[in-house]
Scaffold this motif. Structure first.
Motif, PDB file in Angstrom:
ATOM      1  N   SER A  83      -5.756   4.751  -7.113  1.00  0.00           N
ATOM      2  CA  SER A  83      -6.492   3.499  -6.913  1.00  0.00           C
ATOM      3  C   SER A  83      -6.082   2.932  -5.565  1.00  0.00           C
ATOM      4  N   THR A  84      -7.028   2.261  -4.910  1.00  0.00           N
ATOM      5  CA  THR A  84      -6.667   1.658  -3.625  1.00  0.00           C
ATOM      6  C   THR A  84      -5.884   0.363  -3.840  1.00  0.00           C
ATOM      7  N   GLY A  85      -5.708  -0.039  -5.063  1.00  0.00           N
ATOM      8  CA  GLY A  85      -4.839  -1.187  -5.345  1.00  0.00           C
ATOM      9  C   GLY A  85      -5.614  -2.411  -5.759  1.00  0.00           C
ATOM     10  N   LEU A 167       7.017  -0.920   4.763  1.00  0.00           N
ATOM     11  CA  LEU A 167       6.969  -1.785   5.953  1.00  0.00           C
ATOM     12  C   LEU A 167       5.643  -2.551   6.016  1.00  0.00           C
ATOM     13  N   ARG A 168       4.544  -1.866   5.698  1.00  0.00           N
ATOM     14  CA  ARG A 168       3.229  -2.538   5.700  1.00  0.00           C
ATOM     15  C   ARG A 168       3.215  -3.664   4.678  1.00  0.00           C
ATOM     16  N   ASP A 169       3.891  -3.429   3.556  1.00  0.00           N
ATOM     17  CA  ASP A 169       3.917  -4.425   2.478  1.00  0.00           C
ATOM     18  C   ASP A 169       4.457  -5.781   2.951  1.00  0.00           C
ATOM     19  N   SER A 182      -5.179   7.108   5.132  1.00  0.00           N
ATOM     20  CA  SER A 182      -4.158   8.113   5.455  1.00  0.00           C
ATOM     21  C   SER A 182      -2.999   8.034   4.466  1.00  0.00           C
ATOM     22  N   SER A 183      -2.659   6.825   4.014  1.00  0.00           N
ATOM     23  CA  SER A 183      -1.568   6.671   3.041  1.00  0.00           C
ATOM     24  C   SER A 183      -1.929   7.381   1.739  1.00  0.00           C
ATOM     25  N   ILE A 184      -3.119   7.098   1.238  1.00  0.00           N
ATOM     26  CA  ILE A 184      -3.514   7.669  -0.051  1.00  0.00           C
ATOM     27  C   ILE A 184      -3.745   9.177   0.068  1.00  0.00           C
ATOM     28  N   SER A 186      -2.784  11.395   2.299  1.00  0.00           N
ATOM     29  CA  SER A 186      -1.622  12.243   2.615  1.00  0.00           C
ATOM     30  C   SER A 186      -0.846  12.535   1.330  1.00  0.00           C
ATOM     31  N   LYS A 187      -0.734  11.517   0.463  1.00  0.00           N
ATOM     32  CA  LYS A 187       0.002  11.727  -0.795  1.00  0.00           C
ATOM     33  C   LYS A 187      -0.773  12.660  -1.717  1.00  0.00           C
ATOM     34  N   LYS A 188      -2.078  12.482  -1.774  1.00  0.00           N
ATOM     35  CA  LYS A 188      -2.874  13.326  -2.667  1.00  0.00           C
ATOM     36  C   LYS A 188      -2.849  14.782  -2.192  1.00  0.00           C
TER      37      LYS A 188
HETATM   38  N1  URA Z   1      -2.413   2.529  -2.117  1.00  0.00           N
HETATM   39  C1  URA Z   1      -1.730   3.400  -1.352  1.00  0.00           C
HETATM   40  O1  URA Z   1      -1.182   4.381  -1.830  1.00  0.00           O
HETATM   41  N2  URA Z   1      -1.667   3.152  -0.042  1.00  0.00           N
HETATM   42  C2  URA Z   1      -2.262   2.108   0.533  1.00  0.00           C
HETATM   43  O2  URA Z   1      -2.179   1.967   1.715  1.00  0.00           O
HETATM   44  C3  URA Z   1      -2.966   1.194  -0.275  1.00  0.00           C
HETATM   45  C4  URA Z   1      -3.035   1.432  -1.608  1.00  0.00           C
END
Ligand code: URA
Length: 440
Positions: A83-85, A167-169, A182-184, A186-188
């Motif tokens: 989820s994008t949050g 850091l973004r948080d 890119s955050s999501i 790269s993890k996937k």
């Molecule tokens: N979820 C993530 O994993 N990264 C983000 O940047 C926002 C939501």
């Protein structure tokens, strides 16, 4: 190469190269580039943006910044979800057991809270004893054994994102399409699943506030996934209203458990069933409609709840919580936020509801802050509902009474009461995949 020059280039709106992105990611991971320079670059990216090429480079470099998980020892098609949050977004806790109960392996790595939004790992840690930190071997073995594991980023998975995310948080640089994509992705990509379903939230509680931005984010992520050979589908879902009524870690786990028992809030059930159906469809279990029916049945026949209970036991948690919520503990302070007038709730600024919950202790103010698992809020009334003067709209839960006044101030800005209810909007707003965009 100097970090100063890269910051200056992006500050002035210029494109940064593969080598420059690699330099800053490598330097940040190795500790040779400090937080303050990366913060400055993130803010420049936030304001100036990144083009498609820069975003693809950033994703690839981040995905390669640590281990790549090999899920091939687990049989079957592995479908990941992200989820994008959102605020009150506990769909993973509902849909992961549904999907696993239907025989599709769920090897899910989740994150912590970010900005005003919650994170699955913080939520699961509110279950007494629950271990979210598994070794790679434990993670794979558990999925092979019981068909489901939900853990924090295991081992050295995308260390670049771990550092950047934190850091973004705390630097107000979360809601940018390139940084989120890119955050999501790269993890996937590093997590090794064959296929990916993305739940892109839209509205006042999401990082993307408009449909236009949400569809652009969904499309950016679908394109990245397809480029690296992972079938990727996105669903845009409403986050103009929190999902369900509970916001805060233990409160949300209890609500997810209620949903698995078939007595949760309908909006949460609906979104969870839709995402589960998309995952099952990609796994080859049938059409979207058939998969939706299978998902509903997994709630009705108790198999999804049984799967969740099994996962809690496997990860060291006290599974008795599913039947006895008092085992989570109780917040020492409960405060009632009441309506100052009679009318309809015209709007709830959902990000502010998330912020109020963070203030009460459910999220982090700084990278080092500890979370209070019992803190949060429960909405007795939601957008569109009628309220009488003095009627309770929101209950606040915390172990720090000193936080109530600040949270109430935020809630006063969040809740708008007027003479007429607003127009309802659908929960599922659009589907995006390689074939195109379908808007509901
Ligand atoms: N979820 C993530 O994993 N990264 C983000 O940047 C926002 C939501």
């Amino acid at each position: 190469m100097r970090m100063y020059d890269i910051i200056e280039k992006k500050r002035d709106g210029l494109e940064i190269s593969y080598e420059e992105i690699q330099f800053f990611i490598k330097g940040y991971c190795e500790g040779t580039i400090p937080d303050y320079q990366v913060s400055a670059l993130l803010m420049a990216v936030f304001i100036r943006g990144m083009n498609e090429k820069e975003t693809a480079f950033l994703t690839e470099i981040m995905a390669n910044s640590g281990d790549q998980i090999d899920l091939t020892p687990i049989e079957g098609i592995k479908v990941d979800k992200h989820s994008t949050g959102g605020v009150g977004d506990k769909t993973t806790l509902v849909l992961a057991p549904i999907v696993a109960a239907l025989g599709v392996p769920v090897a899910k790595m989740s994150g912590r809270g970010l900005g005003h939004t919650g994170g699955t790992i913080d939520k699961l840690e509110s279950i007494p004893g629950f271990k979210t930190s598994l070794s790679m071997g434990e993670f794979i073995e558990q999925v092979k054994d019981v068909g489901i594991a939900v853990a924090g980023q295991t081992g050295n998975l995308v260390p670049a994102d771990k550092k950047l995310y934190a850091l973004r948080d705390v630097t107000a640089t979360v809601n940018n399409i390139s940084l989120i994509a890119s955050s999501i992705m790269s993890k996937k990509i590093a997590s090794g699943a064959n296929k990916i379903v993305l739940d892109v939230k839209t509205g006042s509680g999401a990082f993307m506030k408009t449909m236009e931005d949400s569809i652009a984010l969904a499309k950016a992520m679908v394109d990245i996934g397809e480029r690296v050979g992972r079938e990727t589908a996105a669903i845009v879902t409403d986050m103009d209203i929190p999902l369900g009524n509970a916001i805060g870690n233990a409160l949300e786990v209890m609500e997810a458990m209620d949903t698995l028992k078939g007595k949760g809030p309908k909006d949460l059930e609906e979104v969870s069933l839709n995402i589960a159906a998309k995952m099952l469809e990609l796994a080859g279990l049938g059409s979207y409609e058939e998969c939706r029916r299978l998902s509903s049945r997994a709630i009705e026949n108790g198999s999804a709840l049984a799967k969740f209970t099994q996962m809690i036991e496997k990860q060291g948690g006290d599974s008795a919580v599913t039947g006895n919520y008092s085992l989570f503990g109780n917040a020492s302070v409960i405060y009632e936020f009441v309506s100052p007038i009679e009318g309809y709730i015209e709007k709830m600024k959902t990000d502010l509801l998330g912020t109020a919950s963070v203030i009460l202790g459910a999220g982090r103010e700084t990278k080092e802050s500890a979370i209070d698992p019992l803190a949060g809020i429960i909405l007795s009334k939601k957008t569109g509902m009628h309220v009488k003067k003095g009627e309770v709209i929101i209950r606040l839960y915390t172990n720090d009474s000193g936080k109530i006044a600040e949270a109430v101030k935020v809630l006063e800005r969040a809740v708008h009461i007027g003479a007429k209810p607003p127009q309802e909007r659908p929960l599922i707003l659009a589907y995006i995949d390689k074939k195109g965009i379908t808007v509901n």
